[in-house]
Design an enzyme around this catalytic site. Sequence first.
Site, short mmCIF file in Angstrom:
data_model
loop_
_atom_site.label_atom_id
_atom_site.label_comp_id
_atom_site.label_asym_id
_atom_site.label_seq_id
_atom_site.Cartn_x
_atom_site.Cartn_y
_atom_site.Cartn_z
N GLU A 1 -3.29 7.55 -4.13
CA GLU A 1 -3.11 6.25 -3.51
C GLU A 1 -2.89 5.16 -4.56
O GLU A 1 -3.58 5.12 -5.57
CB GLU A 1 -4.39 5.95 -2.71
CG GLU A 1 -4.39 4.67 -1.94
CD GLU A 1 -5.75 4.45 -1.27
OE1 GLU A 1 -5.91 4.89 -0.12
OE2 GLU A 1 -6.62 3.85 -1.90
N TYR B 1 0.87 -1.19 0.00
CA TYR B 1 0.00 0.00 0.00
C TYR B 1 0.90 1.23 0.00
O TYR B 1 1.85 1.33 0.78
CB TYR B 1 -0.89 0.03 1.26
CG TYR B 1 -1.68 1.32 1.35
CD1 TYR B 1 -2.96 1.40 0.84
CD2 TYR B 1 -1.10 2.47 1.91
CE1 TYR B 1 -3.66 2.60 0.87
CE2 TYR B 1 -1.80 3.67 1.94
CZ TYR B 1 -3.07 3.73 1.42
OH TYR B 1 -3.75 4.92 1.44
#
Length: 378
Positions: free
Chosen positions: A189, A101
Amino acid sequence: MKIHEYQSKHIFAKYGVPIPNGKVAIAPKEARDIAKDLGGRVIVKSQVLVGGRGKAGGVKLANSPEEAEQHAATILGMNIKGLTVRKVLIDEASNIKSEIYLGITNDRAKRMPVMMVSAEGGVDIEEVARVSPEKIIKVHINPLLGLQGYQIRDIAVSIDLPRENWKEFSVIANGLWQAYDKSDATLAEINPLVITEEGTLLAVDGKMLIDDSAIFRHPDIAEMRDTDVETEAETIAREHDLSYIKLDGEIGCMVNGAGLAMTTMDIVKLFGGSPANFLDIGGGANAEKVAAAFRIILSDPNVKVVLINIFGGITRCDEVAKGVLAAIEEVKPDVPMVVRLVGTNAEEGRALIAAANMITAETLAEAAEKAVAAAKEA
Ligand code: GDP
Ligand code: MN
C-alpha cells in the site's frame, strides 16, 4: 508479517517506485545530522507497526535540522497504540498538492489480488471507504497475466489523474504489483501517493504485509521481523514452530495436528466449556516443544485447566508422555491437567501420566468432560 514503512518503501523502490530520500535514526542527534544532509526541511516519522501514526502525533514536519532533532526527541520513546517508538525515518519533506491512495490486497471471495485506488487518499482513507465507498476504485489482477496496461489507464481515467502523470503512474502501479507479487505480500500500500507541487508523483508512505507461510522464501524479509508487535506467546510459538491462536476461554488445549485441534475445541464446547486457544504442536513433539506449548498456555491467566489430546501415529505416546513429564518438571504448572493419549504405545504413555498424578481419559469425550468439570471446580 508486518514490516516497517522504510522497509516497505525500500522494496517498492527496488521495483521502480519513486520514494523520498531519507534515512532511519535511533537518536535525536542522528536525526539532526540526517536532516542536515537532506537540506534541512524534513519529515520526522515514527516507525511503528500500526496505522494512523500521523493522527497520533507520530509524523512531524521540521524546517531545520534543529527542529528535526527536537521532533525526533519527542517522537522517539513515544507510545503509539501500545507500541514504543524506537526508530524514526527522516525523509526529505515533499510539497504535497494532492494525495492518492494506491493499494493491493487479496480478494479472497474473487480469489484474485485486487488493486484499490482513490483520488482521496491520505489519513482519512478509512472514512472515505465508509462514507463514500464509490470513491474507491477496484481492479482485479489476474495473477497469471499480471497488471495490464489497459487496467492502469482505466484507473488513471477513473481518478482524473492529470495526463502528464500517466507514464509515472504506470511505472508506480506496475512497481507496486511487482513488489506485491515477488514478495508474496498480502498487502502492499502507498498512502499517500502524492502529486507534488512540482507536478510529479512520489510514494510518501508505504506499508506491506508478507504472507507468513511464504516468509521462508524471503530470508531478506524474514530478517526484518520486529517482535515488538507480537505477544510473548506468539514469539515462543513461532520460534518453536507451533501453530497458536489465542482465544478467550479457560481450557488450554495442547493437541497434535490441526484437524484434531479443531475437533478438540469443538468437543470442549459441546460439553459446555470454552477453549483458551488453538494450539497444534505438530508431529514428533519432543519435550522441548511440549514445554514451549505449556509455557504458552500457562502464560494466559484465564487458563484453569490444560487438556492434552495426543494421537500417536508416527509419534509414540510414551515419548510424548515423557515429554509432558519433562516439561512439567521445567514449567511446574499449578492447574489440573487432563491427558488423553491414543495410538502407538498409548498404554505405556498412560501409565507414565497416571503415575504423575494427572487426570487421564480414554476417549476424547471423556477427556473433554473431565476438563470442563475441572475448570468449573477451579
Ligand atoms: P500515517 O498517518 O501512519 O499513514 O503516516 P503518513 O506517512 O501517511 O503521514 C501522514 C500524513 O502526513 C500524510 O497523509 C501527509 O498528509 C503528511 N505528510 C507525510 N509526509 C509529508 C511530507 O513530506 N510533507 C508534507 N507536507 N506532509 C507530509
Ligand atoms: Mn499513510
